[in-house]
Design an enzyme around this catalytic site. Sequence first.
Site, PDB file in Angstrom:
ATOM      1  N   LYS A  76       0.667  -1.074   0.158  1.00  0.00           N
ATOM      2  CA  LYS A  76      -0.155  -0.254  -0.264  1.00  0.00           C
ATOM      3  C   LYS A  76       0.292   1.211   0.358  1.00  0.00           C
ATOM      4  CE  LYS A  76      -4.486  -2.321   2.286  1.00  0.00           C
ATOM      5  NZ  LYS A  76      -5.145  -1.728   3.133  1.00  0.00           N
ATOM      6  N   ASP A 112      -9.686   2.990   2.062  1.00  0.00           N
ATOM      7  CA  ASP A 112      -9.608   1.955   2.973  1.00  0.00           C
ATOM      8  C   ASP A 112     -10.280   3.114   4.253  1.00  0.00           C
ATOM      9  OD1 ASP A 112      -8.599  -0.602   2.630  1.00  0.00           O
ATOM     10  OD2 ASP A 112      -6.616   0.293   2.814  1.00  0.00           O
TER      11      ASP A 112
END
Length: 285
Positions: A76, A112
């Site tokens: 990420k 997220d």
Amino acid sequence: MSQNKTSVLAGLIGAGIQASRTPAMHEHEGDAQGLRYLYRLIDLDQLKLDSAALPDLLSAAERMGYTGLNITFPCKQAIIPLLDELSPEAAGIGAVNTVVLKDGKRVGHNTDCLGFGEGFRRGLPDVQRRQVVQMGAGGAGSAVAHALLAEGVERLTLFEVDAVRGQALVDSLNQHFGAGRAALGTDLSSAMLEADGLVNTTPIGMAKLPGTPVPAELLRPELWVAEIIYFPLETELLRDARALGCRTLDGGTMAVFQAVKAFELFSGMAANAPRMMAHFASLNG
């Protein structure tokens, strides 16, 4: 039947992702909306690759006409230098879990933060938020930390094995939310004594990394405990917490709502969140 259906080709890049529910969630919602929607796993473990392969994987996805990619552990943050643009949220968080490939550009987003925030509001709406301990300061941890402070946590204490990475997140959070809102923890036992809540954002507890990031003896019934892992949906940490009577939040809602937003980014169409939640629940039934 119409032959000009919108088509979406998406994928998930990460390590040890064979149990992921993300492909099923996206394809089921695509089917329900009449799209040609194909979602593939690009599992670094199965391919015997690591994050150093990201440049090649991104180039290959572009050549093969992928609409977009989801990005998970451990990529990420490593993905960011390879992108052309970041959404304001992804730039602020310093982590990307969704890349839209369009018009020759790679645009990074973070769903997220939104996903965890939605889960937290739904699952733990009225909990104490004075002091919270968070395990992990990686890509997911950064998004969750932003969500927690945005949801009114007064002080967040982060525990991270990579002290440099942990301090960088603390500095970023304090700059964004105000001095003293976040700190790097050094003594887990004493931090847990003062905590109202605990959030795990490390991969410890996943099917491929069993165990718990916090010893059961540091938990107590008044604590609330949240998890972002969803395979398995009940981690050892949540099992320990529930045995004590703690209020808990599993990783399911975050998984669904980050997928809702990613679906919309890939398809350009609104997702039906209740339908995606019901489908996710059926996958774990």
